[in-house]
Design a protein around this motif. Sequence first.
Motif, PDB file in Angstrom:
ATOM      1  N   LEU A 284       0.823  -1.209   0.000  1.00 15.00           N
ATOM      2  CA  LEU A 284       0.000   0.000   0.000  1.00 15.00           C
ATOM      3  C   LEU A 284       0.859   1.261   0.000  1.00 15.00           C
ATOM      4  O   LEU A 284       0.572   2.227  -0.726  1.00 15.00           O
ATOM      5  CB  LEU A 284      -0.939  -0.006   1.211  1.00 15.00           C
ATOM      6  CG  LEU A 284      -2.078  -1.024   1.173  1.00 15.00           C
ATOM      7  CD1 LEU A 284      -2.819  -1.057   2.510  1.00 15.00           C
ATOM      8  CD2 LEU A 284      -3.058  -0.696   0.044  1.00 15.00           C
ATOM      9  N   LEU A 285       1.915   1.265   0.818  1.00 12.68           N
ATOM     10  CA  LEU A 285       2.815   2.420   0.840  1.00 12.68           C
ATOM     11  C   LEU A 285       3.547   2.586  -0.485  1.00 12.68           C
ATOM     12  O   LEU A 285       3.755   3.713  -0.949  1.00 12.68           O
ATOM     13  CB  LEU A 285       3.832   2.273   1.976  1.00 12.68           C
ATOM     14  CG  LEU A 285       3.461   2.868   3.336  1.00 12.68           C
ATOM     15  CD1 LEU A 285       4.597   2.658   4.322  1.00 12.68           C
ATOM     16  CD2 LEU A 285       3.120   4.335   3.234  1.00 12.68           C
ATOM     17  N   LEU A 286       3.946   1.473  -1.084  1.00 12.95           N
ATOM     18  CA  LEU A 286       4.620   1.540  -2.384  1.00 12.95           C
ATOM     19  C   LEU A 286       3.686   2.130  -3.434  1.00 12.95           C
ATOM     20  O   LEU A 286       4.090   2.994  -4.234  1.00 12.95           O
ATOM     21  CB  LEU A 286       5.077   0.144  -2.805  1.00 12.95           C
ATOM     22  CG  LEU A 286       5.758   0.035  -4.173  1.00 12.95           C
ATOM     23  CD1 LEU A 286       7.031   0.885  -4.216  1.00 12.95           C
ATOM     24  CD2 LEU A 286       6.075  -1.424  -4.501  1.00 12.95           C
ATOM     25  N   LEU A 287       2.432   1.681  -3.440  1.00 14.36           N
ATOM     26  CA  LEU A 287       1.451   2.228  -4.376  1.00 14.36           C
ATOM     27  C   LEU A 287       1.238   3.715  -4.124  1.00 14.36           C
ATOM     28  O   LEU A 287       1.188   4.518  -5.071  1.00 14.36           O
ATOM     29  CB  LEU A 287       0.134   1.461  -4.243  1.00 14.36           C
ATOM     30  CG  LEU A 287      -1.016   1.936  -5.137  1.00 14.36           C
ATOM     31  CD1 LEU A 287      -0.656   1.770  -6.607  1.00 14.36           C
ATOM     32  CD2 LEU A 287      -2.300   1.157  -4.803  1.00 14.36           C
ATOM     33  N   VAL A 291       1.962   6.721  -6.768  1.00 11.05           N
ATOM     34  CA  VAL A 291       0.877   7.649  -7.129  1.00 11.05           C
ATOM     35  C   VAL A 291       1.239   9.083  -6.755  1.00 11.05           C
ATOM     36  O   VAL A 291       1.016  10.022  -7.529  1.00 11.05           O
ATOM     37  CB  VAL A 291      -0.440   7.219  -6.444  1.00 11.05           C
ATOM     38  CG1 VAL A 291      -1.509   8.302  -6.598  1.00 11.05           C
ATOM     39  CG2 VAL A 291      -0.937   5.902  -7.020  1.00 11.05           C
ATOM     40  N   SER A 292       1.822   9.260  -5.559  1.00 10.86           N
ATOM     41  CA  SER A 292       2.156  10.614  -5.104  1.00 10.86           C
ATOM     42  C   SER A 292       3.253  11.234  -5.960  1.00 10.86           C
ATOM     43  O   SER A 292       3.210  12.426  -6.283  1.00 10.86           O
ATOM     44  CB  SER A 292       2.566  10.595  -3.636  1.00 10.86           C
ATOM     45  OG  SER A 292       3.761   9.849  -3.445  1.00 10.86           O
ATOM     46  N   SER A 308      14.158   9.543  -8.407  1.00 13.61           N
ATOM     47  CA  SER A 308      15.247   8.562  -8.527  1.00 13.61           C
ATOM     48  C   SER A 308      15.528   7.859  -7.209  1.00 13.61           C
ATOM     49  O   SER A 308      15.649   6.620  -7.167  1.00 13.61           O
ATOM     50  CB  SER A 308      16.517   9.243  -9.053  1.00 13.61           C
ATOM     51  OG  SER A 308      16.869  10.358  -8.242  1.00 13.61           O
ATOM     52  N   PHE A 309      15.623   8.617  -6.119  1.00 15.32           N
ATOM     53  CA  PHE A 309      15.934   7.986  -4.836  1.00 15.32           C
ATOM     54  C   PHE A 309      14.752   7.153  -4.341  1.00 15.32           C
ATOM     55  O   PHE A 309      14.947   6.090  -3.738  1.00 15.32           O
ATOM     56  CB  PHE A 309      16.309   9.044  -3.805  1.00 15.32           C
ATOM     57  CG  PHE A 309      16.894   8.472  -2.545  1.00 15.32           C
ATOM     58  CD1 PHE A 309      18.052   7.714  -2.582  1.00 15.32           C
ATOM     59  CD2 PHE A 309      16.286   8.681  -1.310  1.00 15.32           C
ATOM     60  CE1 PHE A 309      18.598   7.172  -1.428  1.00 15.32           C
ATOM     61  CE2 PHE A 309      16.824   8.154  -0.154  1.00 15.32           C
ATOM     62  CZ  PHE A 309      17.984   7.392  -0.212  1.00 15.32           C
ATOM     63  N   GLY A 310      13.545   7.626  -4.613  1.00 20.04           N
ATOM     64  CA  GLY A 310      12.365   6.867  -4.213  1.00 20.04           C
ATOM     65  C   GLY A 310      12.314   5.510  -4.877  1.00 20.04           C
ATOM     66  O   GLY A 310      12.087   4.477  -4.227  1.00 20.04           O
ATOM     67  N   PHE A 311      12.553   5.466  -6.186  1.00 20.34           N
ATOM     68  CA  PHE A 311      12.516   4.187  -6.894  1.00 20.34           C
ATOM     69  C   PHE A 311      13.716   3.313  -6.525  1.00 20.34           C
ATOM     70  O   PHE A 311      13.617   2.079  -6.521  1.00 20.34           O
ATOM     71  CB  PHE A 311      12.453   4.418  -8.404  1.00 20.34           C
ATOM     72  CG  PHE A 311      11.080   4.831  -8.868  1.00 20.34           C
ATOM     73  CD1 PHE A 311      10.006   3.962  -8.759  1.00 20.34           C
ATOM     74  CD2 PHE A 311      10.861   6.092  -9.399  1.00 20.34           C
ATOM     75  CE1 PHE A 311       8.735   4.337  -9.173  1.00 20.34           C
ATOM     76  CE2 PHE A 311       9.592   6.477  -9.818  1.00 20.34           C
ATOM     77  CZ  PHE A 311       8.527   5.597  -9.710  1.00 20.34           C
ATOM     78  N   PHE A 312      14.841   3.925  -6.191  1.00 20.30           N
ATOM     79  CA  PHE A 312      16.013   3.155  -5.752  1.00 20.30           C
ATOM     80  C   PHE A 312      15.722   2.417  -4.447  1.00 20.30           C
ATOM     81  O   PHE A 312      15.959   1.209  -4.332  1.00 20.30           O
ATOM     82  CB  PHE A 312      17.202   4.102  -5.579  1.00 20.30           C
ATOM     83  CG  PHE A 312      18.406   3.479  -4.933  1.00 20.30           C
ATOM     84  CD1 PHE A 312      19.194   2.574  -5.622  1.00 20.30           C
ATOM     85  CD2 PHE A 312      18.747   3.799  -3.622  1.00 20.30           C
ATOM     86  CE1 PHE A 312      20.305   1.994  -5.019  1.00 20.30           C
ATOM     87  CE2 PHE A 312      19.849   3.225  -3.014  1.00 20.30           C
ATOM     88  CZ  PHE A 312      20.632   2.322  -3.719  1.00 20.30           C
ATOM     89  N   VAL A 313      15.184   3.119  -3.457  1.00 18.04           N
ATOM     90  CA  VAL A 313      14.894   2.490  -2.162  1.00 18.04           C
ATOM     91  C   VAL A 313      13.743   1.497  -2.297  1.00 18.04           C
ATOM     92  O   VAL A 313      13.750   0.443  -1.646  1.00 18.04           O
ATOM     93  CB  VAL A 313      14.587   3.568  -1.100  1.00 18.04           C
ATOM     94  CG1 VAL A 313      14.161   2.929   0.207  1.00 18.04           C
ATOM     95  CG2 VAL A 313      15.809   4.443  -0.878  1.00 18.04           C
ATOM     96  N   ALA A 314      12.769   1.807  -3.154  1.00 19.37           N
ATOM     97  CA  ALA A 314      11.683   0.851  -3.394  1.00 19.37           C
ATOM     98  C   ALA A 314      12.232  -0.441  -3.989  1.00 19.37           C
ATOM     99  O   ALA A 314      11.805  -1.544  -3.624  1.00 19.37           O
ATOM    100  CB  ALA A 314      10.641   1.463  -4.320  1.00 19.37           C
ATOM    101  N   ALA A 315      13.201  -0.312  -4.895  1.00 21.90           N
ATOM    102  CA  ALA A 315      13.820  -1.502  -5.495  1.00 21.90           C
ATOM    103  C   ALA A 315      14.544  -2.333  -4.438  1.00 21.90           C
ATOM    104  O   ALA A 315      14.490  -3.572  -4.457  1.00 21.90           O
ATOM    105  CB  ALA A 315      14.787  -1.087  -6.599  1.00 21.90           C
ATOM    106  N   GLY A 328      10.149   2.349   4.545  1.00 24.01           N
ATOM    107  CA  GLY A 328       9.120   3.103   5.252  1.00 24.01           C
ATOM    108  C   GLY A 328       9.595   4.486   5.653  1.00 24.01           C
ATOM    109  O   GLY A 328       8.873   5.479   5.482  1.00 24.01           O
ATOM    110  N   LEU A 329      10.805   4.581   6.186  1.00 23.28           N
ATOM    111  CA  LEU A 329      11.334   5.881   6.616  1.00 23.28           C
ATOM    112  C   LEU A 329      11.531   6.827   5.436  1.00 23.28           C
ATOM    113  O   LEU A 329      11.193   8.016   5.511  1.00 23.28           O
ATOM    114  CB  LEU A 329      12.649   5.673   7.361  1.00 23.28           C
ATOM    115  CG  LEU A 329      12.537   4.973   8.719  1.00 23.28           C
ATOM    116  CD1 LEU A 329      13.914   4.561   9.230  1.00 23.28           C
ATOM    117  CD2 LEU A 329      11.840   5.866   9.744  1.00 23.28           C
ATOM    118  N   VAL A 330      12.069   6.308   4.336  1.00 23.04           N
ATOM    119  CA  VAL A 330      12.263   7.148   3.147  1.00 23.04           C
ATOM    120  C   VAL A 330      10.909   7.538   2.549  1.00 23.04           C
ATOM    121  O   VAL A 330      10.705   8.682   2.128  1.00 23.04           O
ATOM    122  CB  VAL A 330      13.138   6.419   2.112  1.00 23.04           C
ATOM    123  CG1 VAL A 330      13.211   7.201   0.801  1.00 23.04           C
ATOM    124  CG2 VAL A 330      14.541   6.207   2.666  1.00 23.04           C
ATOM    125  N   ALA A 331       9.977   6.579   2.510  1.00 19.20           N
ATOM    126  CA  ALA A 331       8.641   6.865   1.978  1.00 19.20           C
ATOM    127  C   ALA A 331       7.930   7.931   2.799  1.00 19.20           C
ATOM    128  O   ALA A 331       7.166   8.738   2.252  1.00 19.20           O
ATOM    129  CB  ALA A 331       7.810   5.583   1.942  1.00 19.20           C
TER     130      ALA A 331
END
Length: 675
Positions: A284-287, A291-292, A308-315, A328-331
Amino acid sequence: MFKILEKIQKLKNPWQIIIFVSLLFLVVIIFSQKIELSAVDLGRHLENGRLVFENKDVLFKNFYSYTEPEGRFINHHWLYGVIIYGVYLIGGFKLLSVFNILLVLLTFSLFFLLGKKKAGFLIPAVISIPVIFLLSERVEIRPEIFSYLFLAVTWLLLENKQLSRKRRLFILIPFFILWANIHIYFFIGLALIFFKLFSNFLSEFLLQTGRFIVRVKESFKKIRIKFFDFLIIISACLLTPNHVWGLLYPLNIFKNYGYQVAENKSIFFLDDLILNYNFNIFKLLLLLLIVSLIANLFFSKKNWLNLSFGFFVAALALFASRNLALFGLVALVLISRSLITPTKFIFDKIGILYPQALGLMQKYIFPLLFCFIFFIVIFFIGDYNNRQQFVKNSFGWGLSDGSLDSFQFFKDTGLSGPIFNNYDSGSALIFGLAKQEKVFVDNRPEAYSNNFFTEIYLPMQNNPVKWKEYLDKYQFETVYFSYADSTPWGKSFLNNILNDADWSLIYFDRYFVILARKDKISAEILGKYEINTWNFRSHLRELSKISDLKARFSLADLAQAYGQPDLAEEIYRQILIDKPQNNQVLFNFAYLYANSSDRSALLKSIVYFDRALKEEKRMPGAFDGLALVYWQLNDYQKAEYYWQKQQRVNKHDTSAAYYLNQVEILKKQGKLPRN
């Protein structure tokens, strides 16, 4: 036009303070779990801190094991051991718990501040709630908490416009030297700086006109000084005992990783094996993050760093479940910053159409948020006492009760090695038997060769012939086993060794069993400590009465491995009386009866499967287990139905696929009726 969120921000004190303190209290509740030394790395970290200045081999070799003592090992977290060993000397394990909680509170506060800087208070406060749930994934005392903290500090330094370039560099250089010696995740800090540099380059590039090469050159000129600063910080990370090998270790650690660890697996892999509600929270947080970030592109200028950093940490989080807390902390920061503009736009439109909503929101939004957090606090307190969906250990600080008892028994009894121990117990034994015994293996897969795990460690637990072969080679005198080991090979080995006539069970507690080789131990020790069936049942009942919920489940598993299923049944019944909302005990009852060949027991198994599945339909493998029970009862249609249902729940379930294939073969042979 009504600036609803801006007006809400005017509600400074006391509500914002109350809500923030409530969030911190929620963090404290989650991290106030006692240390289970038998299953964490803490023991080895403490021993690192004690030995690092006495014996430099700790930094470069597989120092703690007698199986591959000369194996090269890059000790990337040695300085963390020094820090926590100092804390341990001052105040023991309780102070270590408090120290860890303080680090977590500071880290969470800094990430919250990063979100609040550009998004105000409300959005970070709301996003913090699911983030805190994700933090429950990593409550153990680990060096990575310093990585989370250092990442937040690095982020704040990069955004501090009041700092001069030289001043920022003066802070970051020693900072990254420390980080590179404390934890391997220093590369995430380097990644943040790189993505910041990349964002600046891309912004400059898009402003340029002309040929591509010219635009690249002009853009690089604009960021050249920052690029050289980045290289200086990378060079600072070379100042570790392993120098360039230490710098490159994040890229190489998985090249020699012969043992599969659950925390290094993707959540999509683990989702089919274990029930973990945090996986859904992560999805849910990833979605929401995706979206955000996309929504922010339409409402404000592009922020390439966030993207870029968001998708890096998500990966990283998608790659390994151990990174869920980091994500979670980065999100928390990125979602808050990305949502503020589109959220303001939406509420401005609502304010035009429904102006009365503004007053109601101003009046009730913070009290409602506080009430929501309060109920979550109550939920977590209840989770300790009943379901244990997010908290696994008993409430409190310091060690779980009896954590050191087995080490004292080993020393007092005069037992000796060579020891055979399992992967999970290695770090605890390194600490508990320091200066006395080396371990067979510990939970550092990178410290051992791939062949050690694939050709020795796993086969010797699965295959009695291989066990005999390596017993002759290593001449084990003692088996020291953490029986909470849930791996198939661990369970197989425990069942075999407890029924091996050449070995005697001489000790067990809530965490370990100790067995001695009969032809290697003195008759005096054997006569005094050997545990027979009556002693086993009596002692296990006593332990069950004083144990927490997690330990009681482990004791029931031990009873089954020892061949006392009725004792396991007794423990489960007491758990069900004490914790009627705990679904796990219903599934355990179902599997306990499913292992019987008695028809009445199999019918009981179905009853418990049905009860449990009404409460939790997502339990991995449950329909598979139910199908096998129906198969034993010769109800082939229902067995097939539940295997098909298992496949619908988990398309990758190889067990259900195998059995359904066998069903089709039997139908073609005419041995089973077609529907």
